[in-house]
Structures are given as structure tokens and as C-alpha cells.
Write a protein that holds these residues in place. Sequence first.
Motif, short mmCIF file in Angstrom:
data_model
loop_
_atom_site.label_atom_id
_atom_site.label_comp_id
_atom_site.label_asym_id
_atom_site.label_seq_id
_atom_site.Cartn_x
_atom_site.Cartn_y
_atom_site.Cartn_z
N CYS A 1 0.85 -1.19 0.00
CA CYS A 1 0.00 0.00 0.00
C CYS A 1 0.89 1.24 0.00
O CYS A 1 2.12 1.12 -0.04
CB CYS A 1 -0.95 0.02 1.21
N THR A 2 0.31 2.42 0.05
CA THR A 2 1.11 3.63 0.17
C THR A 2 1.62 3.74 1.60
O THR A 2 0.97 3.28 2.54
CB THR A 2 0.29 4.89 -0.17
N PRO A 3 2.76 4.38 1.82
CA PRO A 3 3.28 4.52 3.19
C PRO A 3 2.35 5.32 4.09
O PRO A 3 2.21 5.01 5.28
CB PRO A 3 4.63 5.22 3.00
N SER A 4 1.69 6.34 3.54
CA SER A 4 0.79 7.14 4.38
C SER A 4 -0.42 6.30 4.81
O SER A 4 -0.91 6.44 5.94
CB SER A 4 0.32 8.39 3.64
N TYR A 5 -0.87 5.39 3.94
CA TYR A 5 -2.00 4.54 4.32
C TYR A 5 -1.57 3.50 5.36
O TYR A 5 -2.35 3.11 6.23
CB TYR A 5 -2.60 3.85 3.10
N ALA A 6 -0.32 3.07 5.29
CA ALA A 6 0.18 2.14 6.31
C ALA A 6 0.11 2.77 7.69
O ALA A 6 -0.30 2.14 8.67
CB ALA A 6 1.62 1.74 5.97
N LEU A 7 0.50 4.04 7.78
CA LEU A 7 0.43 4.74 9.07
C LEU A 7 -1.02 4.95 9.50
O LEU A 7 -1.35 4.91 10.69
CB LEU A 7 1.17 6.06 8.99
N PHE A 8 -1.89 5.19 8.52
CA PHE A 8 -3.31 5.33 8.82
C PHE A 8 -3.85 4.02 9.39
O PHE A 8 -4.64 4.01 10.34
CB PHE A 8 -4.06 5.73 7.55
N MET A 9 -3.42 2.90 8.82
CA MET A 9 -3.82 1.59 9.34
C MET A 9 -3.36 1.42 10.79
O MET A 9 -4.10 0.91 11.64
CB MET A 9 -3.21 0.47 8.49
N ALA A 10 -2.12 1.83 11.06
CA ALA A 10 -1.59 1.72 12.42
C ALA A 10 -2.43 2.53 13.40
O ALA A 10 -2.70 2.09 14.53
CB ALA A 10 -0.14 2.19 12.44
N GLU A 11 -2.85 3.69 12.96
CA GLU A 11 -3.68 4.57 13.79
C GLU A 11 -5.03 3.93 14.09
O GLU A 11 -5.50 3.92 15.24
CB GLU A 11 -3.87 5.89 13.04
N LYS B 1 5.60 0.82 14.22
CA LYS B 1 4.16 0.74 14.47
C LYS B 1 3.51 -0.49 13.87
O LYS B 1 2.50 -0.98 14.38
CB LYS B 1 3.47 2.00 13.97
N LEU B 2 4.06 -1.01 12.76
CA LEU B 2 3.46 -2.16 12.10
C LEU B 2 4.26 -3.44 12.31
O LEU B 2 3.84 -4.52 11.85
CB LEU B 2 3.28 -1.90 10.60
N ASN B 3 5.43 -3.33 12.96
CA ASN B 3 6.23 -4.51 13.29
C ASN B 3 6.57 -5.34 12.04
O ASN B 3 6.30 -6.53 11.95
CB ASN B 3 5.49 -5.39 14.31
N LEU B 4 7.17 -4.67 11.05
CA LEU B 4 7.57 -5.34 9.82
C LEU B 4 8.79 -4.63 9.23
O LEU B 4 9.21 -3.58 9.72
CB LEU B 4 6.41 -5.37 8.80
N THR B 5 9.35 -5.21 8.18
CA THR B 5 10.42 -4.57 7.41
C THR B 5 9.78 -3.77 6.30
O THR B 5 9.08 -4.34 5.45
CB THR B 5 11.38 -5.61 6.83
N ALA B 6 10.00 -2.45 6.28
CA ALA B 6 9.37 -1.56 5.29
C ALA B 6 10.34 -1.30 4.14
O ALA B 6 11.46 -0.83 4.36
CB ALA B 6 8.97 -0.25 5.96
N LEU B 7 9.91 -1.60 2.93
CA LEU B 7 10.76 -1.45 1.75
C LEU B 7 10.09 -0.58 0.71
O LEU B 7 8.86 -0.54 0.59
CB LEU B 7 11.08 -2.82 1.15
N ASP C 1 -2.89 -4.96 18.22
CA ASP C 1 -1.45 -4.80 18.31
C ASP C 1 -0.81 -5.52 17.13
O ASP C 1 -0.97 -6.73 16.96
CB ASP C 1 -0.93 -5.40 19.62
N PHE C 2 -0.11 -4.77 16.28
CA PHE C 2 0.50 -5.37 15.09
C PHE C 2 1.54 -6.44 15.45
O PHE C 2 1.88 -7.27 14.61
CB PHE C 2 1.13 -4.29 14.20
N ARG C 3 2.02 -6.42 16.68
CA ARG C 3 2.97 -7.45 17.09
C ARG C 3 2.31 -8.83 17.15
O ARG C 3 3.01 -9.85 17.15
CB ARG C 3 3.57 -7.09 18.45
N ASN C 4 1.00 -8.84 17.20
CA ASN C 4 0.27 -10.11 17.24
C ASN C 4 -0.13 -10.60 15.84
O ASN C 4 -0.72 -11.67 15.70
CB ASN C 4 -0.98 -9.97 18.11
N LEU C 5 0.18 -9.79 14.81
CA LEU C 5 -0.12 -10.19 13.44
C LEU C 5 1.09 -10.92 12.83
O LEU C 5 2.18 -10.91 13.41
CB LEU C 5 -0.48 -8.97 12.59
N LYS C 6 0.90 -11.49 11.67
CA LYS C 6 1.97 -12.25 11.02
C LYS C 6 2.72 -11.44 9.96
O LYS C 6 3.58 -11.97 9.26
CB LYS C 6 1.40 -13.52 10.38
N LEU C 7 2.39 -10.16 9.85
CA LEU C 7 3.05 -9.32 8.85
C LEU C 7 4.56 -9.34 9.05
O LEU C 7 5.05 -9.17 10.16
CB LEU C 7 2.54 -7.88 8.93
#
Length: 434
Positions: A180-190, A225-231, A198-204
Motif C-alpha cells: 500500500c502507500t506509506p501514508s496509508y500504512a500509518l493510517f492503518m496503524a492509527e 508501528k506495524l512490526n515489519l520490514t518496510a521497503l 497490536d500489530f505485534r500479534n499479526l503475522k506481517l
Amino acid sequence: MMFNEEFETLPRQALEALQLKRLQSMLERVYANVPFYRTAFDRAGIRPDDVRSLQDLQRLPFTTKQNMRDSYPYGLFAAPMEEIVRIHASSGTTGKPTVVGYTQKDIETWTELMARTFVTAGAHKGDIIHNAYGYGLFTGGLGAHYGAERLGASVIPISGGNTKRQIMIMQDFGSTVLTCTPSYALFMAEEAKIEGVDFRNLKLRVGIFGAEPWSEAMRVEIEEKLNLTALDIYGLSEIMGPGVAQECYVAKSGLHIWEDHFIPEIIDPETCQVVPEGTKGELVITTITKQGIPLVRYRTRDITSITYEPCACGRTHARLARLSGRSDDMIIIRGVNVFPSQIESILVGIEGVEPHYLLIVDRQDNLDTLEVHVEVDERLFSDEIKVLQALSRSIEKEIKDMLGVTSRVKLVEPKTIQRSEGKATRVIDKRKLV
């Protein structure tokens, strides 16, 4: 791990020989089939058979987005419509959209490059890819979708919007890769925080983010915030769609542009001359395998630099630096060039400041002004006025020290800056309304 190791690791000499052969073939095709290019080449006094080396590419004229709009809808197509199997178009924020057509071979190439892109990001056949790029005329959704299927991964074609449902799907379906877009990723975290997720409980595990410029500081924010590697991924509909270039998970140091299909150049946007390796400028791309709508020296308006240094991942293709903005999105304030991503880099490093901001440029008494609206978290906003004033002054000083621009910072309540499920709107330039 690579998807197509033979081509991804071609020695530079072999890669350039392949580029030249494909470039010459493409130039013959557009000269014969596209009146716009035949006229442009004739005016420049050059014919396809005059191009005997990659350096000769610099003798050819540029193609611009305006050229595409002037040729709307099919004027730049090099293949007859009976060979075009799909049509995409840009959103077209001003004027008519830019239209692109794909032959079956183009779709196969795009699919292969997106599969190559996913593997470069560390994805594999066992992944569940949560594809939140938009489907439809926008190239993002379908481009990523076909690539994920070609890889053999499971793809969830959720598209954008309905964020609460997206979070539920990620939880229930066990999504491991997010696009997704990076801004939408932060919106998801919000939104997840509001929902108590808690994104730490997801498998992302991996996030592949593109379609808008973003900073290294924003990467850190997303990863935390999303507990993943962002590329970072790069693409544009005029050239192909997503998958033109991709940051590798091994080095996380620049985006590999697939040079067996695209020839990149970096030019000075003012002089239009090619600049030395490592120098920041405007990215220009020539497509060398597209059949539907090949483009010669397309001015992307994206600002970056390029390096041909070997990468730790083993790929030999050149790497683009993280995009710092666009030459036509650049704000000039009292003679100083400013990109929104530069402001963002300052803001995300300040405690209590949310990663949502808006730049308002105006002109008062013939002088340019910059007002920066910044969200602060609930705790800080309810603090004493003198605390907020001190924070505003601190941010203003940071912007002045880093960019040399005087600004007025206005702290606003959480969630008052409009959110976006696509590309975020970062700048309102009121000077254009005068």
C-alpha cells in the motif's frame, strides 16, 4: 534468493549490450508506427539507425506527460488496438489522464517484473500478500496482483478503503506481506490502535510501500508501528506501473531498476543535461521492451540519483536513491527549494508529534509564507499552552536550521488533518489561486 537470476545478475557489459540491442529495435518500431516520434526525431535530425551506442540516447528528444495528454487517448500507441489487451490510465489530477495500453507480451513482462520485485523484497511462494493498492484504472492493484500470483503466493485483492475490515482480514487471514502507500500504512496503524489491535500479534513480515515519496524517518515510524520490514517500491503508469524498481531486503540501500527493460538517466531539470553518477536530478526513463506504448526518454519529474556500484544482494542492476520528491511538486519559498519529505523527516523525529502534516504556502505583501500544520498526540495537545508554544517554536527552529526557511508551525488536534487511503495531500499552494 532471486526470481530470474540469469538476468538479475548480468555483468554490466552484457547488460549494456542487451540494452542497446533492445533500444535500437524499439526506436525502429516507434519511428515506423508513432507519428509523434517520427516528427520529433526528424526535427532533432536523428533517425533510429543513427543510434549506435547507449551514449547516442542523449541525442534523442524527451517525452513528457503533456505529450501524452496531447496524444489522448491512443496517439502514442505503437501497436494496433486489436493487439491491446488492457488499458490503464493515471488519475489525472489536472487535465486529461495519461492513457497506457498493454499487449499480451507487455502484461507478461510486467507480471514477471513484479514477481521479481516481490522476491527482491524478500517475499516467497508461501506468503499471503495483502494487496491494498487500488484496483481499476490505477496500475497499482492489478500490477501487484499478477506479480503475486506469478510468484505463487496467495494474494488478497482487498484494494483500498474500509480500513477496519482490512485490519480484521490481516488478523484472520494471516497476511504476511502488505502492499500500500506509506501514508496509508500509518493510517492503518492509527486505526488499529483505536480498535485495540497490536500489530505485534499479526503475522506481517514485509511491507512494500510506494506511489508517493517517503523519508527514512517515516520508514522507522512504519516499522515500529506495524512490526515489519518496510521497503520502497517505484513505478509509474506511463512506464509500466509498479515494479519498475525495488529496494532489496538484503541491503535496503537504493532501489534496483530493472535495466534489462528500462534505461534510466538522471538529468538536471533546468539544463536537461545528463549529470554524473551520484548527482541528484530528475529521473528520465526509456522503455526498451514495451510494445503497446514504448516511451523514449520520458521525464518522470521524480528527483533521485543513481549508482552502478555492486550491491550486497548480488544484483547487478543500477540502484536509484530514495525519491526526495518531484521537480514539479517542489515548493520554492523565497528562493529556497523545499520538498515535503524534508519537512516530514524533521517532524517524525520529534516526540509527541504525529506523522500527519500539511504545508500551506501563501503570499503576503509580495513575500512567500509557509505554514506547517502538525498533529500532536492527545496527551500533548491537552497540555498547557506554554508547552505547546515551546514545541511550535522548537519545530520552527528545526525547519529554519535544516532548510533555511522561516515557517509558522500550527499544532492541531489529533485526526484534524484529512486522511488519505491513496496518495496523501501534503501541500496546499494558495499562490496558484492568485
